[in-house]
Structure formats: C-alpha cells, structure tokens
Design an enzyme around this catalytic site. Sequence first.
Site, PDB file in Angstrom:
ATOM      1  N   SER A 273      -8.168  28.653 -20.437  1.00 42.78           N
ATOM      2  CA  SER A 273      -6.767  28.468 -20.831  1.00 42.78           C
ATOM      3  C   SER A 273      -6.678  28.402 -22.352  1.00 42.78           C
ATOM      4  CB  SER A 273      -6.206  27.168 -20.240  1.00 42.78           C
ATOM      5  OG  SER A 273      -5.838  27.336 -18.897  1.00 42.78           O
TER       6      SER A 273
ATOM      7  N   LYS B 104      -1.397  16.046 -17.446  1.00 42.19           N
ATOM      8  CA  LYS B 104      -1.329  16.556 -16.071  1.00 42.19           C
ATOM      9  C   LYS B 104       0.082  16.337 -15.576  1.00 42.19           C
ATOM     10  CE  LYS B 104      -4.171  18.383 -13.052  1.00 42.19           C
ATOM     11  NZ  LYS B 104      -5.427  19.123 -13.318  1.00 42.19           N
TER      12      LYS B 104
ATOM     13  N   LYS C 249      -2.537  19.341 -22.834  1.00 42.34           N
ATOM     14  CA  LYS C 249      -2.960  20.505 -22.025  1.00 42.34           C
ATOM     15  C   LYS C 249      -3.494  20.018 -20.703  1.00 42.34           C
ATOM     16  CE  LYS C 249      -3.813  24.864 -21.351  1.00 42.34           C
ATOM     17  NZ  LYS C 249      -2.984  24.764 -20.116  1.00 42.34           N
TER      18      LYS C 249
ATOM     19  N   GLN D 150      -8.743  14.730 -17.796  1.00 38.04           N
ATOM     20  CA  GLN D 150      -8.493  15.940 -18.585  1.00 38.04           C
ATOM     21  C   GLN D 150      -8.754  15.703 -20.073  1.00 38.04           C
ATOM     22  OE1 GLN D 150      -6.930  18.584 -16.496  1.00 38.04           O
ATOM     23  NE2 GLN D 150      -7.816  19.892 -18.052  1.00 38.04           N
TER      24      GLN D 150
ATOM     25  N   THR E 288     -12.618  28.864 -13.562  1.00 40.86           N
ATOM     26  CA  THR E 288     -13.095  27.552 -13.097  1.00 40.86           C
ATOM     27  C   THR E 288     -14.278  27.742 -12.151  1.00 40.86           C
ATOM     28  OG1 THR E 288     -10.810  26.793 -13.209  1.00 40.86           O
ATOM     29  CG2 THR E 288     -12.390  25.344 -12.136  1.00 40.86           C
TER      30      THR E 288
ATOM     31  N   LYS F 150     -12.524  16.043 -20.527  1.00 42.32           N
ATOM     32  CA  LYS F 150     -12.901  17.415 -20.194  1.00 42.32           C
ATOM     33  C   LYS F 150     -12.528  18.362 -21.327  1.00 42.32           C
ATOM     34  CE  LYS F 150     -11.345  18.789 -16.186  1.00 42.32           C
ATOM     35  NZ  LYS F 150     -10.610  19.458 -15.068  1.00 42.32           N
TER      36      LYS F 150
ATOM     37  N   GLY G 197      -1.975  25.887 -13.868  1.00 41.11           N
ATOM     38  CA  GLY G 197      -1.992  25.642 -12.431  1.00 41.11           C
ATOM     39  C   GLY G 197      -2.966  24.543 -12.028  1.00 41.11           C
ATOM     40  N   ASP G 198      -2.880  24.131 -10.797  1.00 41.34           N
ATOM     41  CA  ASP G 198      -3.833  23.226 -10.136  1.00 41.34           C
ATOM     42  C   ASP G 198      -3.543  23.401  -8.644  1.00 41.34           C
ATOM     43  OD1 ASP G 198      -5.828  20.867 -10.900  1.00 41.34           O
ATOM     44  OD2 ASP G 198      -4.662  20.102  -9.222  1.00 41.34           O
TER      45      ASP G 198
END
Length: 439
Positions: A371, A118, A82, A103, A201, A106, A157-158
């Site tokens: 998410s 990612k 993810k 990630q 976020t 996190k 997204g990012d």
Amino acid sequence: MDRVTARSPGEPEFHQATHEVIESIWPVMDRHPEFRDANILDRIVEPERVIMFRVPWVDDRGNVQVNRGFRIEMNSAIGPYKGGLRFHPSVNLGVLKFLAFEQVFKNALTTLPMGGAKGGSDFDPKGRSDGEVMRFCQSFMSELYRHLGDRTDIPAGDIGVGAREIGFLFGQYKKLANEFSGILTGKGLEWGGSLIRPESTGYGIIYFAEEMLKTRDDSILGKTCLVSGSGNVAQYAVENILRLGGKAVTLSDSSGFIYDGDGISHEKLAWVKELKDVRRGRIAEYADQFSAEYYPDQRPWAVEGAECAFPSATQNELSGEDAKQLLANGVYVIAEGANMPSDPEAVQQFVDNKILFGPGKAANAGGVATSGLEMAQNAGFTNWTRDEVDQRLLMIMVNIHRSCQEAAEHYGTPGNYVNGANIAGFIKVADAMLDQGVV
Ligand code: NDP
Ligand code: 2IT
C-alpha cells in the site's frame, strides 16, 4: 495494563494486543529512561482520535438499515494514518482498537512513512446484492470522506473489504471531494492501483517464512502447508507456496475447512478465487468439485503431515490446544497471515518450543508495505512493473525479518520474533514521539 483495562473496559482483544506489546518492550523501557519520562507508554495505547458514526442505507426491499461506522486514528508519529477497513458483524470498538494498535508497529517495521489506523463497520456483506453493498459503501464514505486525505488518512481493505468495496468507496469520495487523489489503497489498476497489491499480503507471509527457514539452512521447497481462510490473504499465500515449490493442503472459511491431500494446484486456486471473489460461495463446494475432504465447523490445525502453518482468517482462530496439536504433529514453521490469529497461550507455546514463529505484525506487513508503494506511485504520477513491485516487496520482507532478528538478539531473546517485532516497531515510533514533544 491496569490503566488500560480500567480506561477501556469490555475490549478484550485490545487488552490482549496491548498486553503482548507491553510485556515485550519492558526491557526497552528499562534501558530508555527518556521513554518513561515522556510517558510514551500511556500515550501510545491511547488513540489520537476515534471517529464513530451512523451509517443508514436502504436495502433492496426498501427497508432502512442502520450500521455503525468507525475509524480509529491511532498514531501519526511517523506518517499519515494508514490501515484497512473491515466490514464484518463482529466489528466493534475494541476489535478495531486492537487492529489499529497492531498496525502502528507493523507500519513502523515496513520502514515506510506510515502511521497506524483501522476502521470499518458491523455491516455484514454476506448475502447482500452489489447494489446494497454500493449503497452501504456510499453512506459509509459520506461521513468518512471529511477525515481522509492522501497526507492525512489513507484506508485500504481488510476482511469484507476487497476490490468491489474499494471501488464504491473511492467513487463516492471523488464525488463528494471533487478531487481525484490517492485516499485509498488497493485501487483498481486503471485508476491508481498498484500491481501486486492484491497479492502482497499472501506473498509476503511466505517470503517471511522463507527468511525464517533460511536461518536454519532450510526452505519451503517440498514442505506441506496448512492454510486457514480462503479470502485475499489465504489465496495468495497458497499461490506463493506453489511458486516456491511447497504444497498447500487446506483452506477454510467460517463454516469449516477442506483438506486436499493432492495439494491445491494453480488450477484449483483459480477456481477458489472465482468461488470466493465472484460467486461468493462457501469453501465446502471445493470438496465436491475436487473430491476433497470437508470438515464442517472445524479448523485445519489437527491435520497431520505438515511442517508449516499459515493462519490467514481472523483473530484468535488458533488456541493453546490447537498449538499443542500442531507441535505434536511436527509443525515447526508458522507465519501469521491474519492479525493476532494465535491466542496468547498458543503464542507462548510456539515461543517456548523455539519453533520458527512469525507474528502477524511482521509476517503480514507486506500488504500495508505494498500500500505504501501504491502511495509512492500515486505521488509520483507513475506505475511500476509487476516485477519491480514484487522485488521491492521481497526486499521489504527480508528487511523486516532482519530487524526483528536483530532487535530480539539485542534484547537478549534471540530467535524470538514476537519480541523482535514489538521492540523494533516500538522503538521507531517512540523515538519519533519523543522528537515531536507532547502532542
Ligand atoms: P477476506 O475477507 O478476503 O477473507 C477472510 C477469510 O477469513 C474468509 O475466508 C472468511 O470466511 C474468514 N473469516 C473471517 N472472519 C472469520 C471468523 N470470524 N471465523 C472464521 N473465519 C473467518 O479478508 P482478508 O483475507 O483480507 O483478511 C484475512 C486476515 O488477514 C484478517 O485477519 C486481516 O486483518 C488480515 N490481513 C489482511 C491484509 C490485507 O491486505 N487484506 C493485510 C494484513 C492482514 P467467511 O467468508 O466465511 O467469512
Ligand atoms: O491489516 C493490514 O495490514 C491491512 N489490512 C492492510 C492495510 C493497508 O493499509 O494496506
């Protein structure tokens, strides 16, 4: 670290991210010989899988363009891969490996079952028409789709990937796979998206800051805040600062920053959203529109009169020199909206000065956590209300704050959220890897 740099040369951001985690977790390795015996460290810095692919597409003038696509599937010990997709010309293997590595920890902190990944491309959406962006997204997904699945790998997204791109990517996936499933998050509300995912976020970093402030019987109420960036994260950070009674006075993009001493109101923020998400213009226009000050080619860290700072643009946007300036100006609350926005010298100064410093992998985890809530709703064929998702987000941020605090204390560095986040995230993933054997 020697092995990491030798094996992955020319990836400075990846070295930076791994170095910080390895330093923090050294005391954990001393107390857990079983992690050493299973060589968890060497395994955790090596991606489980790296996918690199050609992304050819045709621009509006009929020219054939070629970009490079990536997906780093870093670690699946606690759940399916993810993590977001970034479309920006600065994207390369090392940048995405650093983001995938962060990630992993996190996602572990969120307490939800999500591994770390990612991906993205060096494609630059700036100045491209909707048609060009659509054709690029379709070509990108034509390869990526075979690696995705709602129990396998679920991107989001990012930077450079928002609602528009997620829509195009989802459409192409559905066409190729002949299946409607939650293989992306950040989807539109009508087709499987979750309320509050766009806000999550930005909202989350302010909730995290509020938790840090509570440890000193303090709050955001009445505080002046510096925010960098003007995209998804920055916009909703400003919105939550307003909700909690604070005042945001800056926003930025890659061309410069604006300073608005009157504060960015809900009305001005709505204008910024339209500017950035619809017209795709520059933040400089804000200064003309609202008679504010504009500083080209600068970042907002030298602005005086603030107590809080929320770097929410990109990695290494806040240097050791900037940190000195912030501290000299009396800033004592920092929560990172971006991933790794403070460089190592800046982090060191924040930690040494014992200010309230929330590192990205804890402070900005609200996005990926929501998410996870979107995935839960998809799996249950249901939709939760705005309030329900917001309440869950708040509880998750409160819990992340608490686990960072407890881990930092347990390992002898109370108040050090950098150590706390790295240690708490690491232990969860390392335990899972240990249970599952050498795979
Ligand atoms: P957006 O694309 O919506 O916005 C990015 C913002 O940062 C824009 O204002 C952009 O300016 C600026 N920016 C990007 N690259 C640079 C650069 N090299 N130098 C200066 N400014 C830059 O992205 P997001 O708001 O989603 O992401 C911002 C940060 O938050 C990233 O670090 C991301 O990894 C992180 N993040 C995002 C999450 C999410 O859910 N979206 C979750 C957790 C973290 P310009 O328009 O000029 O490029
Ligand atoms: O950096 C991040 O946590 C994100 N870009 C969000 C990832 C996600 O899967 O929601």
